[in-house]
Design an enzyme around this catalytic site. Structure first.
Site, PDB file in Angstrom:
ATOM      1  N   GLN A 164       0.881  -1.170   0.000  1.00  0.00           N
ATOM      2  CA  GLN A 164       0.000   0.000   0.000  1.00  0.00           C
ATOM      3  C   GLN A 164       0.920   1.221   0.000  1.00  0.00           C
ATOM      4  OE1 GLN A 164      -3.036   0.941  -0.537  1.00  0.00           O
ATOM      5  NE2 GLN A 164      -2.492   3.037  -0.010  1.00  0.00           N
ATOM      6  N   ASN A 297      -4.828   1.481  -7.678  1.00  0.00           N
ATOM      7  CA  ASN A 297      -3.631   1.177  -8.442  1.00  0.00           C
ATOM      8  C   ASN A 297      -4.005   0.996  -9.920  1.00  0.00           C
ATOM      9  OD1 ASN A 297      -1.959   1.219  -6.123  1.00  0.00           O
ATOM     10  ND2 ASN A 297      -2.829  -0.749  -5.529  1.00  0.00           N
ATOM     11  N   HIS A 320     -15.829   4.087  -6.982  1.00  0.00           N
ATOM     12  CA  HIS A 320     -14.876   5.088  -6.474  1.00  0.00           C
ATOM     13  C   HIS A 320     -13.468   4.844  -7.040  1.00  0.00           C
ATOM     14  CE1 HIS A 320     -13.219   7.906  -3.426  1.00  0.00           C
ATOM     15  NE2 HIS A 320     -12.173   7.100  -3.490  1.00  0.00           N
ATOM     16  N   GLU A 321     -12.990   3.624  -6.899  1.00  0.00           N
ATOM     17  CA  GLU A 321     -11.611   3.344  -7.360  1.00  0.00           C
ATOM     18  C   GLU A 321     -11.511   3.472  -8.878  1.00  0.00           C
ATOM     19  OE1 GLU A 321      -9.767   3.576  -4.964  1.00  0.00           O
ATOM     20  OE2 GLU A 321     -11.177   3.044  -3.378  1.00  0.00           O
ATOM     21  N   HIS A 324     -11.095   7.024  -9.919  1.00  0.00           N
ATOM     22  CA  HIS A 324      -9.731   7.535  -9.733  1.00  0.00           C
ATOM     23  C   HIS A 324      -8.891   7.408 -11.002  1.00  0.00           C
ATOM     24  CE1 HIS A 324      -9.031   8.914  -5.702  1.00  0.00           C
ATOM     25  NE2 HIS A 324      -9.496   7.818  -5.139  1.00  0.00           N
ATOM     26  N   ASP A 400      -0.456  10.808   6.450  1.00  0.00           N
ATOM     27  CA  ASP A 400      -1.427   9.869   6.992  1.00  0.00           C
ATOM     28  C   ASP A 400      -2.290  10.505   8.097  1.00  0.00           C
ATOM     29  OD1 ASP A 400      -1.997   7.163   6.341  1.00  0.00           O
ATOM     30  OD2 ASP A 400      -1.561   6.633   8.427  1.00  0.00           O
ATOM     31  N   LYS A 583     -11.043   1.653   8.417  1.00  0.00           N
ATOM     32  CA  LYS A 583     -12.330   2.332   8.539  1.00  0.00           C
ATOM     33  C   LYS A 583     -13.262   1.604   9.508  1.00  0.00           C
ATOM     34  CE  LYS A 583     -16.417   3.265   5.851  1.00  0.00           C
ATOM     35  NZ  LYS A 583     -17.157   3.026   4.629  1.00  0.00           N
TER      36      LYS A 583
HETATM   37  N1  BES Z   1      -6.864   6.539  -2.493  1.00  0.00           N
HETATM   38  C1  BES Z   1      -7.724   6.130  -1.456  1.00  0.00           C
HETATM   39  C2  BES Z   1      -7.038   5.380  -0.350  1.00  0.00           C
HETATM   40  C3  BES Z   1      -5.959   6.146   0.390  1.00  0.00           C
HETATM   41  C4  BES Z   1      -6.078   7.485   0.670  1.00  0.00           C
HETATM   42  C5  BES Z   1      -4.858   5.485   0.835  1.00  0.00           C
HETATM   43  C6  BES Z   1      -5.065   8.157   1.337  1.00  0.00           C
HETATM   44  C7  BES Z   1      -3.846   6.150   1.512  1.00  0.00           C
HETATM   45  C8  BES Z   1      -3.947   7.498   1.742  1.00  0.00           C
HETATM   46  C9  BES Z   1      -8.881   5.281  -1.972  1.00  0.00           C
HETATM   47  O1  BES Z   1      -9.312   5.654  -3.224  1.00  0.00           O
HETATM   48  C10 BES Z   1     -10.049   5.464  -1.057  1.00  0.00           C
HETATM   49  O2  BES Z   1     -10.480   6.564  -0.925  1.00  0.00           O
HETATM   50  N2  BES Z   1     -10.546   4.394  -0.469  1.00  0.00           N
HETATM   51  C11 BES Z   1     -11.696   4.434   0.412  1.00  0.00           C
HETATM   52  C12 BES Z   1     -12.914   3.981  -0.314  1.00  0.00           C
HETATM   53  C13 BES Z   1     -13.943   4.920  -0.648  1.00  0.00           C
HETATM   54  C14 BES Z   1     -15.190   4.345  -1.257  1.00  0.00           C
HETATM   55  C15 BES Z   1     -14.090   6.239  -0.064  1.00  0.00           C
HETATM   56  C16 BES Z   1     -11.464   3.478   1.549  1.00  0.00           C
HETATM   57  O3  BES Z   1     -10.440   2.815   1.557  1.00  0.00           O
HETATM   58  O4  BES Z   1     -12.294   3.396   2.439  1.00  0.00           O
HETATM   59 ZN    ZN Z   2     -10.229   7.531  -3.186  1.00  0.00          ZN
END
Ligand code: BES
Ligand code: ZN
Length: 627
Positions: A164, A297, A320-321, A324, A400, A583
């Site tokens: 990651q 990715n 969502h992904e 991106h 982070d 989350k």
């Molecule tokens: N790019 C992010 C994940 C991320 C953000 C990793 C910042 C490290 C630092 C990814 O696209 C994301 O937002 N994932 C969310 C899902 C979403 C539906 C909002 C998640 O992981 O919960």
């Molecule tokens: Zn995102």
């Protein structure tokens, strides 16, 4: 152009320079739309790719599951156009064995450790240096890597590794220019143990390779945070000609069923904002320890198995992904301070995909749940907190710690507000052109605002006044003109909730047509002080404790902890034993810590800490162990 003047402006647009092998004329052209703004330097990379062009990576690595180590060499193709004496690359906890430039061994320096950033690798270069080859291996604290034992996978027979890299963790497995503003193409050769498949954010194999060596090509320039690798007992299943799913063998059918609409999703996304520019679009459903929901990715989204609910109810995460691949991967935030340009746009785009795939009432539920998240985040951070601004200031911090729901939900709402002011048709044309104009480039907040004014607002005073852009971007909290969506479906939920709270038996509630989001709303609105008796009634009627839906289970578990509904605790323990998605696990541990169950939190965390990704461990160490 002189280096001194270049550095000033190039940090704004170094990706354009790094990726395009451009001549001086196009360089100037690229720089023209970059206003010189003092705080735009990317403070999270120590790389000097703003004065040495780093164009391409040839990576040759071996993955060693016994020692938990990646080792090999990273050969960087550079252009020392501006006559620099040194190339600086980012590293974090890497061992550097030797460095060669144009094939000759040179003396390098691994500079002092800088908090959050790691150590700059300083390599002497000359005007004609074209290749910089670094032999290295990863350390025990590689923050990007999670090594799973066979026991931690679904199949229980083979180990698994995934990376990651976002936001600044690529440097813990590759010595690289690790800033979102620096793009490069790459090829990779990856050696893995027999019987395992390797996948990257690149063109991927669909079958096991007998030779144990996999070759990858990524022909489009990407920033380092999109470098990704997964190795394990993995199978592929096709969805349509350009989409497919990877997963462990005993997950592959379920995953492919759940994600069977992916092909259609890509078509919908293209019809909204222009062509998908990355060739194939595949998803890998990872083992449950994956610390985040999804990671964009390129060519291969990484996803948590917690979205495989059995009824497609959580596939919005894939929208969502996928989104991106326009906002983020194609047009990239210049620094992590501009993170909302990645995530806010993506949430807006994701909801447009969801609306097109389902209907408006469906997307409205997502908007409302997102608004609740935004309110909670603002409450948490404080409405005067600088971290509630869209434009962030992450100076001297680990990104982070500063990347929150603000970028996602406040960012998306801002775009929705613009849409409501100019109309959807104009908004869509604008966005489509924006993605085309900035394709494979980097953009910061100020450049975006200029572009927005030039192509959409056009100095229309009335629109300017009703948007109040500065309050959104540079102000704290939730602006008073934040759009709200109609609550039709949730209003129905509220009626049932009220009836329940005033004594109606749960079985009598009208819940037949509810989908996941309605259930989430129902549970989120439950008063914290709900009696244990009512918890028992709800559980009996709706079986929340044994829910297969991770979003619902998570809210329920938090509620159960707060109300001391102990019948759920074994299920909570089980959930925390395998799921590593921050989350979900963070609010569950937090609920324990805040409701006098610190001992329970510590003993569960002690058992399962090693099951979590290093980044999740960092978060939970602070929360549970107060480290
Ligand atoms: N790019 C992010 C994940 C991320 C953000 C990793 C910042 C490290 C630092 C990814 O696209 C994301 O937002 N994932 C969310 C899902 C979403 C539906 C909002 C998640 O992981 O919960
Ligand atoms: Zn995102």
């Amino acid at each position: 152009m002189k280096v001194s003047s270049l550095i000033l402006v190039a940090s704004l647009s170094c990706s354009m320079i790094a990726c395009e092998n451009i001549n001086e004329t196009s360089e100037k052209k690229n720089l023209q739309h970059s206003p010189v703004i003092s705080n735009q330097k990317d403070l999270h990379t120590q790389c000097n790719a703003d004065s040495v062009l780093v164009n391409h990576l040839d990576l040759d690595i071996k993955v060693d599951f016994n020692q938990h180590k990646i080792s090999g060499n990273a050969l960087w193709k550079i252009d020392n156009k501006f006559h620099q004496k040194e190339l600086h690359l980012d590293t974090y906890n890497l061992s550097i064995d030797s460095v060669f430039t144009n094939g000759k061994k040179v003396t390098f320096v691994l500079d002092k450790f800088v908090n959050h950033l790691g150590q700059a690798l300083v390599i002497p270069i000359e005007d004609n240096t074209k290749e910089v080859n670094i032999y290295y291996s990863t350390g025990q604290h590689a923050r990007a890597l999670q090594w799973l034992t066979p026991q931690q996978t679904l199949g229980k027979t083979q180990p698994f590794l995934y990376t990651q890299s976002e936001s600044i963790y690529a440097r813990s497995w590759i010595p690289c220019p690790d800033g979102p503003g620096i793009r490069f193409t790459y090829n990779a050769r990856v050696q893995v143990p027999k019987g395992l498949m390797a996948l990257m954010s690149a063109d991927n194999p669909q079958q096991l390779n007998d030779s144990n060596v996999y070759h990858f090509t990524m022909g489009q320039p990407i920033p380092a945070y999109l470098m990704a690798l997964a190795v394990g007992d993995i199978q592929f299943k096709k969805i349509d000609n350009r989409t497919g799913v990877y997963a462990e063998p005993n997950m592959i059918d379920k995953a492919a069923d759940e994600l069977s609409d992916m092909g259609k999703m890509v078509n919908v996304a293209e019809s909204l904002y222009g062509p998908y520019r990355w060739g194939r679009y595949d998803v890998i459903v990872l083992p449950p320890g994956f610390p985040i929901g999804g990671m964009e990715n390129p060519k291969l989204t990484f996803a948590t198995p917690t979205i495989i609910a059995g009824d497609k109810s959580l596939v919005n995460l894939i929208a969502h992904e996928l989104a991106h691949n326009w906002s983020g991967n194609l047009v990239t935030n210049a620094t992590w301070n501009d993170f909302w340009l990645n995530e806010g746009f993506t949430v807006y785009f994701e909801r447009r995909i969801s609306e097109a795939m389902n209907d408006k009432s469906y997307a409205d539920m997502l908007w409302e749940l997102g608004y609740q998240d935004l309110e909670a985040t603002v409450n948490d951070l404080g409405k005067e907190s600088n971290d509630t601004k869209l434009k962030l200031d992450l100076t001297d911090r680990d990104p982070d710690d500063g990347l929150t729901d603000i970028a996602y939900e406040k960012g998306a709402l801002f775009l929705r507000l613009i849409e409501e002011n100019v109309g959807r048709a104009k908004m869509d044309t604008f966005l489509k052109n924006y993605f085309a104009t900035y394709a494979f480039k980097t953009i910061n907040t100020e450049e975006f605002l200029q572009y927005l004014n030039k192509h959409l607002i056009k100095d229309n005073l009335q629109i300017k006044k009703s948007l109040n852009i500065d309050t959104w971007v540079y102000g704290t909290g939730i602006p008073s003109n934040a759009p709200r969506v109609p609550l039709d479906r949730f209003n129905k939920v509220s009626i049932e909730l009220d009836s329940f709270l005033s004594g109606k038996a749960p079985q009598q509630l009208n819940t037949k047509k509810w989908m996941t989001y309605e259930w989430m709303y129902f549970l989120r609105k439950m008063p914290e002080s709900l009696s244990k008796e009512k918890m028992v009634m709800l559980d009996k009627a709706f079986h929340f404790t044994s829910s297969d839906n991770s979003e619902i289970a998570c809210i329920w578990f938090v509620q159960a902890i707060k109300t001391n509904y102990t019948a759920t605790f074994p299920a909570i323990d089980k959930f925390l034993s395998s799921v590593g998605r921050r989350k979900f696990i963070e609010p569950i541990y937090e609920a324990m810590m805040k409701s006098g169950k610190e001992k329970m939190a510590i003993s569960i965390y002690d058992k399962y800490r090693q099951n979590y990704h290093p980044l999740a461990q960092m978060t939970l160490d602070k929360l549970v162990l107060k480290k």
